[in-house]
Design a protein around this motif. Sequence first.
Motif, PDB file in Angstrom:
ATOM      1  N   ALA A 200      20.296 -44.893 -22.387  1.00  0.00           N
ATOM      2  CA  ALA A 200      19.510 -43.895 -23.118  1.00  0.00           C
ATOM      3  C   ALA A 200      18.568 -44.569 -24.108  1.00  0.00           C
ATOM      4  O   ALA A 200      17.385 -44.214 -24.218  1.00  0.00           O
ATOM      5  CB  ALA A 200      20.448 -42.930 -23.848  1.00  0.00           C
ATOM      6  N   ARG A 201      19.090 -45.570 -24.809  1.00  0.00           N
ATOM      7  CA  ARG A 201      18.265 -46.290 -25.786  1.00  0.00           C
ATOM      8  C   ARG A 201      17.086 -46.973 -25.103  1.00  0.00           C
ATOM      9  O   ARG A 201      15.948 -46.938 -25.596  1.00  0.00           O
ATOM     10  CB  ARG A 201      19.132 -47.314 -26.518  1.00  0.00           C
ATOM     11  N   ALA A 202      17.351 -47.595 -23.953  1.00  0.00           N
ATOM     12  CA  ALA A 202      16.281 -48.282 -23.227  1.00  0.00           C
ATOM     13  C   ALA A 202      15.205 -47.302 -22.766  1.00  0.00           C
ATOM     14  O   ALA A 202      14.036 -47.676 -22.620  1.00  0.00           O
ATOM     15  CB  ALA A 202      16.862 -49.025 -22.029  1.00  0.00           C
ATOM     16  N   SER A 203      15.612 -46.046 -22.540  1.00  0.00           N
ATOM     17  CA  SER A 203      14.659 -45.018 -22.103  1.00  0.00           C
ATOM     18  C   SER A 203      14.101 -44.215 -23.272  1.00  0.00           C
ATOM     19  O   SER A 203      13.384 -43.229 -23.055  1.00  0.00           O
ATOM     20  CB  SER A 203      15.351 -44.056 -21.117  1.00  0.00           C
ATOM     21  N   LYS A 204      14.464 -44.636 -24.506  1.00  0.00           N
ATOM     22  CA  LYS A 204      14.046 -43.921 -25.710  1.00  0.00           C
ATOM     23  C   LYS A 204      14.467 -42.445 -25.655  1.00  0.00           C
ATOM     24  O   LYS A 204      13.719 -41.539 -26.028  1.00  0.00           O
ATOM     25  CB  LYS A 204      12.541 -44.055 -25.941  1.00  0.00           C
ATOM     26  N   PHE A 205      15.697 -42.240 -25.157  1.00  0.00           N
ATOM     27  CA  PHE A 205      16.258 -40.902 -25.018  1.00  0.00           C
ATOM     28  C   PHE A 205      17.362 -40.717 -26.051  1.00  0.00           C
ATOM     29  O   PHE A 205      18.290 -41.527 -26.146  1.00  0.00           O
ATOM     30  CB  PHE A 205      16.826 -40.712 -23.611  1.00  0.00           C
ATOM     31  N   SER A 206      17.285 -39.647 -26.820  1.00  0.00           N
ATOM     32  CA  SER A 206      18.301 -39.352 -27.834  1.00  0.00           C
ATOM     33  C   SER A 206      19.484 -38.641 -27.195  1.00  0.00           C
ATOM     34  O   SER A 206      19.307 -37.653 -26.478  1.00  0.00           O
ATOM     35  CB  SER A 206      17.696 -38.471 -28.930  1.00  0.00           C
TER      36      SER A 206
ATOM     37  N   ASP B 136      23.398 -47.273 -23.983  1.00  0.00           N
ATOM     38  CA  ASP B 136      22.465 -48.395 -23.795  1.00  0.00           C
ATOM     39  C   ASP B 136      21.301 -47.969 -22.901  1.00  0.00           C
ATOM     40  O   ASP B 136      20.141 -48.289 -23.174  1.00  0.00           O
ATOM     41  CB  ASP B 136      23.188 -49.591 -23.173  1.00  0.00           C
TER      42      ASP B 136
END
Length: 297
Positions: free
Chosen positions: A247-253, A245
């Motif tokens: 990572a997604r919020a930080s646009k990190f794969s 979650d």
Amino acid sequence: MKIGVVGLGSMGYGIATSLLRSGHEVFGADVNADAIKRLRAEGGSQADIASAANQLDALVVVVLNAAQAEDVLFGKDGLVGWLAADAVVMLCVTVAPDFARLAAQKCAENEVHFLDAPISGGSVKAAQGKLSIMASGTPEAFTRARPALDAMAETVFELGDAAGAGSAMKAVNQMLAGVHIAAMAEAITFGMTQGIDPETFIKVIPRCAGTSWMLENRAPHVVSGDFTAHSAIDIWPKDLGIVLDAARASKFSAPITAAALQQFLAASGMGLGREDDAAVAKVYARNAGLTLPGADK
């Protein structure tokens, strides 16, 4: 100090007994009444934690997740509203950094200090008072919590003066820990397909570059066939979910973390959720038609 410990599972119980050994008066709370009785028999206070809340110097929260922490601290019978001014809440649960920041704000509104203090080290180190704690909070929160921290931890990492940093570091740790457990399970079962028995695996790999703390700690569970939970399978969908979650919020794969999460979800779907997290090896064994040691137990 008078210290309340909410959550007397494998980690919380070890924390409570470490606090007792250091001379603190410990009040325990758990949904499992037997855990409370056991703590009292070992020297914990006979008083109910709710009735003693206004006397507590510190409240250590070691429940399963953010929802339980929210209920314990701020719910209908939430303890924060009963704590004396200048008491400190130590949140040792793996939660999203945003939750830690919100909890700190709510505590401040009640004139209570808050330490974002997730823990690492497992149940054995919890019982030894040798945890690693990734902590962040105001200088006043650290000062109030220091005697408890000294009793609980071998190492306290002070990561800043605001809540959220401790939980962010715990997310990084859990990313690695979850991936390493899944990788251990994949490697030990892959070895079996190549004619390498698990006993040989744990003799060789811990002395080679491919080892990790998680491999050395969890692989022996696979070899013994004993999956009594020290850290359960079902912890990982929550913890790796928090990681993904964020990572997604930080646009990190984070594809490796996502792959590990799928294996823990598969294990939980097989009904293994309450077994030790090393039981994720059973997913690989099932898919490869392998028989793990102790499978007939």
